[in-house]
Design a protein around this motif. Structure first.
Motif, PDB file in Angstrom:
ATOM      1  N   LYS A  56      92.593  47.597  54.669  1.00  0.00           N
ATOM      2  CA  LYS A  56      93.532  46.713  53.860  1.00  0.00           C
ATOM      3  C   LYS A  56      92.671  45.647  53.205  1.00  0.00           C
ATOM      4  CE  LYS A  56      98.113  46.887  56.185  1.00  0.00           C
ATOM      5  NZ  LYS A  56      98.830  46.413  57.013  1.00  0.00           N
ATOM      6  N   GLU A  57      91.585  45.290  53.739  1.00  0.00           N
ATOM      7  CA  GLU A  57      90.658  44.080  53.076  1.00  0.00           C
ATOM      8  C   GLU A  57      90.402  44.795  51.800  1.00  0.00           C
ATOM      9  OE1 GLU A  57      89.998  45.671  56.147  1.00  0.00           O
ATOM     10  OE2 GLU A  57      89.687  43.700  57.714  1.00  0.00           O
ATOM     11  N   GLU A  58      90.297  43.810  50.813  1.00  0.00           N
ATOM     12  CA  GLU A  58      90.014  44.269  49.447  1.00  0.00           C
ATOM     13  C   GLU A  58      88.503  44.333  49.307  1.00  0.00           C
ATOM     14  OE1 GLU A  58      91.101  44.776  46.268  1.00  0.00           O
ATOM     15  OE2 GLU A  58      93.028  44.914  47.338  1.00  0.00           O
ATOM     16  N   THR A  59      87.838  43.631  50.203  1.00  0.00           N
ATOM     17  CA  THR A  59      86.306  43.397  49.855  1.00  0.00           C
ATOM     18  C   THR A  59      85.575  44.895  50.405  1.00  0.00           C
ATOM     19  OG1 THR A  59      86.186  42.573  52.150  1.00  0.00           O
ATOM     20  CG2 THR A  59      86.279  41.114  50.318  1.00  0.00           C
ATOM     21  N   LYS A  60      86.142  45.684  51.285  1.00  0.00           N
ATOM     22  CA  LYS A  60      85.346  46.821  51.665  1.00  0.00           C
ATOM     23  C   LYS A  60      85.031  47.921  50.594  1.00  0.00           C
ATOM     24  CE  LYS A  60      85.729  46.259  56.445  1.00  0.00           C
ATOM     25  NZ  LYS A  60      86.591  46.135  57.508  1.00  0.00           N
ATOM     26  N   PHE A  61      84.192  48.268  50.557  1.00  0.00           N
ATOM     27  CA  PHE A  61      83.565  49.500  49.222  1.00  0.00           C
ATOM     28  C   PHE A  61      84.205  50.702  49.587  1.00  0.00           C
ATOM     29  CE2 PHE A  61      80.178  46.290  49.433  1.00  0.00           C
ATOM     30  CZ  PHE A  61      80.258  45.636  48.037  1.00  0.00           C
ATOM     31  N   GLY A  62      84.111  51.310  48.682  1.00  0.00           N
ATOM     32  CA  GLY A  62      84.817  52.816  48.612  1.00  0.00           C
ATOM     33  C   GLY A  62      85.536  53.416  47.832  1.00  0.00           C
ATOM     34  N   LEU A  63      85.573  54.992  47.599  1.00  0.00           N
ATOM     35  CA  LEU A  63      86.567  55.332  46.567  1.00  0.00           C
ATOM     36  C   LEU A  63      87.988  55.384  47.136  1.00  0.00           C
ATOM     37  CD1 LEU A  63      84.009  58.302  46.352  1.00  0.00           C
ATOM     38  CD2 LEU A  63      84.403  56.665  44.553  1.00  0.00           C
ATOM     39  N   ASP A  64      88.892  55.647  46.118  1.00  0.00           N
ATOM     40  CA  ASP A  64      90.340  56.145  46.659  1.00  0.00           C
ATOM     41  C   ASP A  64      90.287  57.512  46.272  1.00  0.00           C
ATOM     42  OD1 ASP A  64      90.830  56.370  43.762  1.00  0.00           O
ATOM     43  OD2 ASP A  64      91.929  54.524  43.836  1.00  0.00           O
ATOM     44  N   TRP A  65      91.413  58.115  46.540  1.00  0.00           N
ATOM     45  CA  TRP A  65      91.394  59.740  46.714  1.00  0.00           C
ATOM     46  C   TRP A  65      91.449  60.214  45.168  1.00  0.00           C
ATOM     47  CZ3 TRP A  65      90.977  63.869  49.232  1.00  0.00           C
ATOM     48  CH2 TRP A  65      91.570  64.911  48.830  1.00  0.00           C
ATOM     49  N   GLU A  66      91.769  59.606  44.261  1.00  0.00           N
ATOM     50  CA  GLU A  66      91.891  59.741  42.820  1.00  0.00           C
ATOM     51  C   GLU A  66      90.586  59.631  42.135  1.00  0.00           C
ATOM     52  OE1 GLU A  66      94.133  61.220  40.722  1.00  0.00           O
ATOM     53  OE2 GLU A  66      95.483  61.052  42.494  1.00  0.00           O
ATOM     54  N   GLU A  67      89.687  59.013  42.653  1.00  0.00           N
ATOM     55  CA  GLU A  67      88.347  58.580  42.214  1.00  0.00           C
ATOM     56  C   GLU A  67      87.275  59.578  42.861  1.00  0.00           C
ATOM     57  OE1 GLU A  67      88.085  53.606  41.702  1.00  0.00           O
ATOM     58  OE2 GLU A  67      87.870  54.459  43.867  1.00  0.00           O
ATOM     59  N   ALA A  68      87.692  60.031  44.118  1.00  0.00           N
ATOM     60  CA  ALA A  68      86.661  61.182  44.530  1.00  0.00           C
ATOM     61  C   ALA A  68      86.993  62.639  43.958  1.00  0.00           C
ATOM     62  CB  ALA A  68      87.215  61.042  46.207  1.00  0.00           C
ATOM     63  N   ILE A  69      88.277  62.618  43.717  1.00  0.00           N
ATOM     64  CA  ILE A  69      88.592  63.981  43.174  1.00  0.00           C
ATOM     65  C   ILE A  69      87.920  63.888  41.599  1.00  0.00           C
ATOM     66  CG2 ILE A  69      90.509  65.427  41.753  1.00  0.00           C
ATOM     67  CD1 ILE A  69      90.191  65.299  45.148  1.00  0.00           C
ATOM     68  N   GLN A  70      88.052  62.816  40.789  1.00  0.00           N
ATOM     69  CA  GLN A  70      87.467  62.878  39.418  1.00  0.00           C
ATOM     70  C   GLN A  70      85.945  62.923  39.573  1.00  0.00           C
ATOM     71  OE1 GLN A  70      87.758  58.987  37.523  1.00  0.00           O
ATOM     72  NE2 GLN A  70      89.814  59.571  36.456  1.00  0.00           N
TER      73      GLN A  70
END
Ligand SMILES: *Cc1c(COP(=O)(O)O)cnc(C)c1O
Length: 218
Positions: free
Chosen positions: A118-132
């Motif tokens: 839930k935290e905004e500060t944690k890094f990482g991709l979302d699903w769409e970005e990973a697929i891209q």
């Protein structure tokens, strides 16, 4: 502090399919040496500078995991020796790792880091970005990196069902990627999730790599 005892207890709780990454961040060399003398050799650090300093001081048969955010300009310091990079969160970073790995004549294993907390500060991709990323021609052209799975961190909360839900999301991401992009790649098999407070819950939800620090050095 009973490092050897903690290590034995944690290892005994893990199924054979789950590997412990002993997180040594903020720990003195003397503490890490105790862990090493207990026979354990898979260590994780979240900052490049600390990782390199510890690599230089400790025995060279340790397998080092980078578990924290990685800036492209720091990639070159770890490419000669890093065992697994858990925190790939952009194509640009993966391209930089590829370039530096090539200079070192290595193929470097990496995990795609997803943002599920839930935290905004944690890094990482979302699903769409990973697929891209996975569909890009740039990714297809990389020769010196190997994606072996995914990583994620659950929300920092006491709400066990929230944490379980986030681990389940990671597990689903892994399975969907496996089906779509890595079906015939036996090397794509890792789900790095779970820390001191939630590693048993992570294991229940399919974790293959738990990253445990404070519970080991307690
Ligand atoms: C510090 C850290 C851990 C380990 O946390 P503990 O609560 O000490 O077990 C795991 N993963 C990441 C990315 C970390 O930075």
């Amino acid at each position: 502090m009973n490092i050897a005892g903690n290590l034995a207890r944690i290892l005994q709780q893990l199924p054979p399919t789950t590997t412990l990454v002993a997180v040594t961040k903020n720990r003195a060399l003397s503490e890490i040496e105790q862990l090493y003398q207990s026979g354990y050799k898979q260590f994780g650090e979240n900052r490049v500078q600390d990782l390199v300093a510890k690599y230089n001081h400790l025995p060279k048969d340790i397998q080092w995991h980078l578990i924290g955010h990685l800036q492209t300009n720091k990639v070159k310091y770890i490419t000669p020796f890093i065992h697994l990079i858990h925190s790939v969160d952009s194509l640009k970073l993966l391209q930089t790792i590829d370039k530096e790995a090539q200079k070192n004549q290595r193929v470097i294993a990496c995990l795609l880091q997803f943002h599920v907390a839930k935290e905004e500060t944690k890094f990482g991709l979302d699903w769409e970005e990973a697929i891209q990323l996975l569909r890009s021609s740039e990714y297809a052209g990389l020769t010196h990196v190997r994606l072996v799975g995914i990583m994620g961190m659950a929300s920092n909360t006491d709400n066990q069902s929230q944490i379980a839900k986030e681990f389940q999301t990671l597990h689903r991401y892994f399975s969907d990627l496996k089906k779509e992009y890595f079906l015939h790649d036996a090397g794509f098999k890792e789900i790095s999730m779970g820390m001191s407070s939630d590693y048993l819950l992570a294991v229940e939800n399919g974790s293959t790599l738990v990253r445990v620090g404070s519970a080991l050095f307690a």
